[in-house]
Scaffold this motif. Structure first.
Motif, short mmCIF file in Angstrom:
data_model
loop_
_atom_site.label_atom_id
_atom_site.label_comp_id
_atom_site.label_asym_id
_atom_site.label_seq_id
_atom_site.Cartn_x
_atom_site.Cartn_y
_atom_site.Cartn_z
N ARG A 1 2.57 -4.51 1.51
CA ARG A 1 2.83 -3.68 2.48
C ARG A 1 1.43 -3.14 3.14
O ARG A 1 1.22 -2.66 4.05
CB ARG A 1 3.71 -2.64 2.09
N GLY A 2 0.50 -2.86 1.94
CA GLY A 2 -0.69 -2.21 2.29
C GLY A 2 -1.72 -3.52 3.02
O GLY A 2 -2.16 -3.16 4.03
N VAL A 3 -1.51 -4.59 2.64
CA VAL A 3 -2.22 -5.68 3.35
C VAL A 3 -1.66 -5.77 4.87
O VAL A 3 -2.40 -6.21 5.86
CB VAL A 3 -1.88 -7.09 2.85
N ILE A 4 -0.15 -5.47 5.10
CA ILE A 4 0.20 -5.66 6.36
C ILE A 4 -0.57 -4.63 7.33
O ILE A 4 -0.88 -4.87 8.59
CB ILE A 4 1.84 -5.32 6.28
N LEU A 5 -0.64 -3.15 6.67
CA LEU A 5 -1.17 -2.23 7.47
C LEU A 5 -2.72 -2.63 7.97
O LEU A 5 -3.30 -2.36 8.71
CB LEU A 5 -0.98 -1.07 6.76
N ALA B 1 3.13 2.08 14.80
CA ALA B 1 4.06 3.17 15.03
C ALA B 1 5.64 3.11 14.65
O ALA B 1 6.16 3.93 14.03
CB ALA B 1 3.84 3.57 16.60
N GLY B 2 6.01 1.70 14.95
CA GLY B 2 7.37 1.32 14.73
C GLY B 2 7.65 1.41 13.17
O GLY B 2 8.73 1.86 12.66
N LEU B 3 6.62 0.91 12.40
CA LEU B 3 6.77 0.75 10.93
C LEU B 3 6.72 2.11 10.53
O LEU B 3 7.74 2.47 9.29
CB LEU B 3 5.67 -0.11 10.25
N LEU B 4 5.76 2.78 10.61
CA LEU B 4 5.69 4.36 9.98
C LEU B 4 7.06 5.27 10.32
O LEU B 4 7.38 5.79 9.68
CB LEU B 4 4.51 4.92 10.61
N ARG B 5 7.27 5.35 11.89
CA ARG B 5 8.48 6.13 12.30
C ARG B 5 9.69 5.58 12.09
O ARG B 5 10.75 6.47 11.66
CB ARG B 5 8.24 6.18 13.84
N GLY B 6 9.84 4.39 11.72
CA GLY B 6 11.36 3.68 11.53
C GLY B 6 11.58 3.78 9.99
O GLY B 6 12.74 3.26 9.58
N SER C 1 10.00 2.39 7.40
CA SER C 1 9.82 0.98 6.50
C SER C 1 8.70 1.38 5.28
O SER C 1 8.78 0.88 4.27
CB SER C 1 9.27 -0.05 7.26
N TYR C 2 8.07 2.57 5.57
CA TYR C 2 7.11 2.96 4.69
C TYR C 2 7.28 4.52 4.05
O TYR C 2 6.36 5.29 3.41
CB TYR C 2 5.58 2.96 5.07
N ASP C 3 8.55 4.75 4.09
CA ASP C 3 8.70 6.09 3.52
C ASP C 3 8.44 6.54 2.13
O ASP C 3 8.17 7.62 1.87
CB ASP C 3 10.10 6.44 3.87
N GLY C 4 8.71 5.27 1.20
CA GLY C 4 8.49 5.60 0.01
C GLY C 4 7.10 5.22 -0.52
O GLY C 4 6.81 5.30 -1.76
N ILE C 5 6.13 4.84 0.36
CA ILE C 5 5.05 4.21 0.13
C ILE C 5 3.87 5.39 -0.03
O ILE C 5 3.89 6.30 1.18
CB ILE C 5 4.48 3.24 1.12
N ALA C 6 3.26 5.53 -1.13
CA ALA C 6 2.30 6.82 -1.01
C ALA C 6 2.76 7.91 -0.46
O ALA C 6 2.38 8.85 0.37
CB ALA C 6 0.89 6.40 -0.12
N ALA C 7 3.89 8.32 -1.01
CA ALA C 7 4.73 9.30 -0.80
C ALA C 7 4.15 10.78 -1.23
O ALA C 7 4.35 11.90 -0.70
CB ALA C 7 6.11 9.58 -1.29
N TRP D 1 -2.97 9.91 6.39
CA TRP D 1 -3.13 10.70 7.65
C TRP D 1 -1.92 10.95 8.27
O TRP D 1 -1.28 11.97 8.64
CB TRP D 1 -4.05 9.86 8.64
N TRP D 2 -0.76 9.98 8.02
CA TRP D 2 0.48 9.96 8.61
C TRP D 2 1.38 11.21 7.80
O TRP D 2 2.11 11.82 8.43
CB TRP D 2 1.01 8.71 8.68
N ARG D 3 1.23 11.22 6.36
CA ARG D 3 1.88 12.09 5.68
C ARG D 3 1.31 13.53 6.09
O ARG D 3 2.06 14.38 6.04
CB ARG D 3 1.74 11.72 4.33
N TRP D 4 0.05 13.45 6.47
CA TRP D 4 -0.72 14.93 6.67
C TRP D 4 -0.10 15.38 7.78
O TRP D 4 0.40 16.69 7.87
CB TRP D 4 -1.99 14.84 6.63
#
Length: 470
Positions: A5-9, A124-129, A131-137, A158-161
């Motif tokens: 999932r990190g590679v995708i980002l 934006a779709g991955l982060l808002r949707g 898909s990454y809610d449990g990643i680096a929480a 940055w997104w979590r911040w």
């Protein structure tokens, strides 16, 4: 093993960067080379930062780019002359290459813009949707760098911040500040000493004992070690903790640069809390107040007046790069004398800031000796302030602490201890020193904030200071 999932980002970010530079240049090769080079530059910067400060690159570091533009000398003196020349030549070469290879055909520019928008949309779709809610929480910077990679960690943090909500306002204290027994201080002086540590701990030489610090510990209301999170930098993390009293656990992803969001947490600041109880607050820093946007932040969190480098006499050419601590201490003494009402003086020093480029500081031993000479000035300031408050005769509180240890290659390393010393001195109505138990107490910066309030407010307001302890 790296998480997919990190590679995708990573690939989405690189694709977006490629599209942006293709839209800007119209040249596929320029876009590809610049995109890859940019990721490489970030990686080099992250590795260099890890070696010097013990921490990889974090998203909030990008906010410091404004400071680099405003004050290049402050930052670029931390790297060697050869490295500065390489940066300058590389930047010049990149500009020339971009100018020569720019394409005037409209099609690649349009394709690049489309790629950039597509990559941003998918991100934006991955982060808002979700898909990454449990990643680096939760903030675990070293672990997440290893698991997801640099680019993904920068983006996710940055997104979590940005998703972190402001806390509920803090409980206000009630006036008047003074008038109860035991009598709270009429003057509170807090000195945040740049790069200050106990030299005995970094040299293993008792001959480097600071006499003023030793005497202050012996007569202190409370003293011990301050467990700061930064090493060699990040003054604002310790400063925030002492001023606002919020722990890094409470801050979450805001911990890396809490000043970026501190204006929304103004009710927690010492200046705001003591101000609500009738205390006047002054912020003193003999440097450019635009650093960390202190010129805007400090008035927003309740400081009634700010004194920056323009409030000090011009330095002679041989006096060093920054206003020395003895001079700052003399200015604080004058402000103490002028205080006609309950007053908080919060001072941030500059003398001990590197790179300690005196004539002798050409190797590790020279830099160490130059640093130790600066510490003598800080120690003299501490002794002079104690003597001045003793003569003043009003109830007073003096708090002195180091914001972080210095990063001196060959002398100090980020993998070792990080704590700095602190002392809290209380003075009674006749200037006598009020001593505590004498045993050292380890605190975090947020704990020190609570200890200051515990000394500063009347008994009736103790529950408002720390409800958990009420």
């Amino acid at each position: 093993m790296r998480d997919g999932r990190g590679v995708i980002l990573l690939w989405l970010v690189v694709t977006g960067a490629f599209g942006f530079f293709l839209a800007a240049s119209g040249n596929v090769w320029v876009a590809a080379v610049v995109s890859v080079a940019l990721v490489g530059l970030f990686m080099v910067a992250s590795n260099a930062k890890r070696m010097l400060l013990g921490e990889p690159l974090v998203f909030s570091d990008l906010a410091l780019l404004v400071g680099v533009v405003r004050h290049p000398r402050f930052y670029f003196t931390a790297i060697s002359a050869s490295q500065r020349w390489m940066l300058a030549l590389g930047a010049a070469g990149a500009v020339i290459a971009l100018a020569l290879l720019f394409s005037w055909h409209w099609r690649p520019h349009l394709i690049g813009a489309g790629l950039a928008l597509l990559a941003i949309g998918v991100l934006a779709g991955l982060l808002r949707g979700g898909s990454y809610d449990g990643i680096a929480a939760t903030p675990e910077l070293a672990r997440d760098f290893e698991r997801y990679g640099m680019v993904a960690t920068l983006l996710l943090y940055w997104w979590r911040w940005r998703e972190t909500p402001d806390p509920q306002p803090c409980i206000a204290l009630s006036p008047p500040l003074v008038g109860r027994t035991p009598v709270p201080p009429e003057v509170i002086v807090i000195v945040q000493c740049e790069s200050f540590c106990d030299p005995v701990e970094i040299t293993d030489d008792p001959g480097n004992t600071l006499e003023g610090l030793a005497a202050a510990r012996a007569a202190a209301w409370q003293w011990g070690t301050l467990d700061v999170s930064g090493f060699g930098a990040y003054t604002m993390r310790t400063e925030y903790g002492v001023l606002f009293g919020r722990t890094e656990q409470e801050l979450g992803f805001r911990r890396y640069d809490p000043f970026l969001t501190a204006a929304g947490e103004a009710s927690f600041a010492l200046s705001a809390r003591l101000g609500s109880a009738g205390c006047r607050s002054l912020f003193v820093h003999p440097h450019d107040l635009r650093f960390y946007s202190r010129d805007r932040l400090m008035p927003a969190v309740g400081f009634d007046a700010l004194i920056g480098e323009e409030g000090f006499a011009p330095r002679s050419p041989d006096a060093g790069r920054y206003v020395d601590d003895r001079t700052l201490g003399a200015s604080l003494a004058a402000l103490i004398d002028q205080a006609a009402q309950p007053t908080l003086l919060y001072a941030v020093t500059m003398e001990n800031h590197g790179p300690w480029d005196s004539a002798t500081a050409r190797d590790a031993a020279g830099r160490r000796d130059a640093y130790l000479r600066h510490l003598q000035s800080s120690d003299a300031m501490l002794s002079n302030l104690i003597a001045h408050l003793s003569r003043d005769g009003r109830p007073a509180l003096l708090v002195f602490f180091g914001d972080h240890r210095p990063s001196i290659p060959g002398v100090t390393a980020p993998g070792g201890a990080r704590h700095t010393p602190y002392v809290m001195m209380r003075f009674g109505e006749n200037g006598e020193t009020m001593r505590g138990s004498g045993a050292p107490v380890s605190l975090t910066p947020a704990d020190l904030h609570q200890a200051i309030l515990g000394c500063a407010v009347p008994q009736r307001d103790r529950a408002a200071v720390n409800p958990a302890a009420a």
